[in-house]
Design an enzyme around this catalytic site. Structure first.
Site, PDB file in Angstrom:
ATOM      1  N   GLU A  59      20.720  17.744 -29.201  1.00 54.42           N
ATOM      2  CA  GLU A  59      20.376  16.523 -29.918  1.00 54.42           C
ATOM      3  C   GLU A  59      20.122  15.387 -28.945  1.00 54.42           C
ATOM      4  OE1 GLU A  59      22.778  14.954 -33.450  1.00 54.42           O
ATOM      5  OE2 GLU A  59      23.377  13.569 -31.838  1.00 54.42           O
ATOM      6  N   ASP A  74      25.548   7.768 -41.845  1.00 47.13           N
ATOM      7  CA  ASP A  74      26.672   6.848 -41.719  1.00 47.13           C
ATOM      8  C   ASP A  74      26.394   5.550 -42.473  1.00 47.13           C
ATOM      9  OD1 ASP A  74      28.028   8.623 -40.011  1.00 47.13           O
ATOM     10  OD2 ASP A  74      26.968   7.824 -38.254  1.00 47.13           O
TER      11      ASP A  74
END
Length: 291
Positions: free
Chosen positions: A17, A110
């Site tokens: 990532e 988030d």
């Protein structure tokens, strides 16, 4: 190439990532990182999404496009739902499609206190269904070996994966964890729940004290005794802690590959040195798994 096809061809997929910088002025740093990652034989790279207000969400498609067209590495673009409306999701998917991106990781994301919560997508499975109906994308979903912090129980959390799969997820990637026993127990629960899709294990090498403190506070991963002993022993010796963190991650990965994991997704925190050290130490084991 759709990532589900890669899982069909390989026993153990290897990916990592990257994330855009928090400030738009730092966009050049991500390309310095990609330049240093380009020689690794990665099956794909996922690109995180900066939610509205962070100033970097618009770079996800750009970075993913450059990965595919400049670096010739398959990208997987993150898309979050918690602050995203259907109109915004449609526009983002259109941009991704226009840039030749075929893979998306659908997440709740988030919460940002300064941003309004979108009512268009209650769950990540709702976003997954929206992407599937849009068409043309291979969809990945997120999962938590130790259970999502807001879940009622481990069983309930595992069962909540079924709507994602039914909505169109072809594979999953886990949140980070530091005890492989948690991953194996999660894999057993998936089997009992009748969920049969490839699952990549998310591994984050801990190479400094601040990183582990920040990471654990955000995701709530439990820390086995072996890990805490390592941290306490070397916390005041940065070089030793770095080496110990790499060794711990390598040990985790080798054990996972030996036990038939579908893939390793490395959270290298945009650190090419970490990515290279990990790959060089697992290369022969990874190659043997895919022979």
């Amino acid at each position: 190439m759709k990532i589900s096809t890669i899982f069909e061809k390989k026993n153990t997929v290897f990916s990592l990532e990257v994330f855009p910088p928090k400030k738009t002025s730092g966009i050049e740093t991500i390309y310095n990182t990609l330049d240093q990652l380009a020689d690794l034989p990665l099956d794909f790279i996922s690109v995180t999404y900066g939610a509205g207000g962070t100033g970097t969400g618009s770079y996800t498609a750009q970075i993913a496009s450059d990965l595919k067209n400049k670096y010739h590495i398959e990208p997987m673009a993150h898309l979050t739902s918690i602050h995203t409306t259907k109109t915004q999701a449609y526009d983002i998917l259109t941009e991704l499609r226009d840039n030749g991106i075929e893979n998306v990781l659908a997440l709740r994301g988030d919460r940002h206190e300064e941003l309004p919560i979108s009512t268009d997508f209650t769950y990540a499975s709702d976003l997954t269904k929206f992407i599937a109906n849009f068409g043309g994308f291979d969809i990945c979903g997120a999962c938590y070996p130790e259970g999502h912090p807001e879940s009622e129980s481990l069983i309930a959390d595992t069962m909540n994966l079924k709507p994602k799969i039914d909505a169109g997820c072809s594979h999953l990637v886990t949140q980070l964890f530091y005890d492989n026993a948690d991953f194996y127990a999660f894999r057993d629960r998936m089997k009992l729940a009748g969920i049969d899709v490839p699952v990549e294990a998310g591994i984050m090498p801990v190479v400094n004290k601040k990183q582990i403190e920040r990471t654990v506070s955000m995701c709530g991963a439990s820390l086995p005794r072996k890990f805490t002993h390592m941290m306490s022993r070397y916390e005041n010796n940065p070089e030793a802690l770095f080496d110990a963190g790499i060794a711990y991650a390598v040990d985790q990965i080798i054990d996972l590959i030996a036990n038939g994991v579908d893939g390793i997704h490395l959270y290298a925190m945009n650190n090419p040195r970490v990515a290279h050290l990990i790959y060089n130490r697992i290369r022969t084991v990874l190659d043997a798994s895919n022979e």
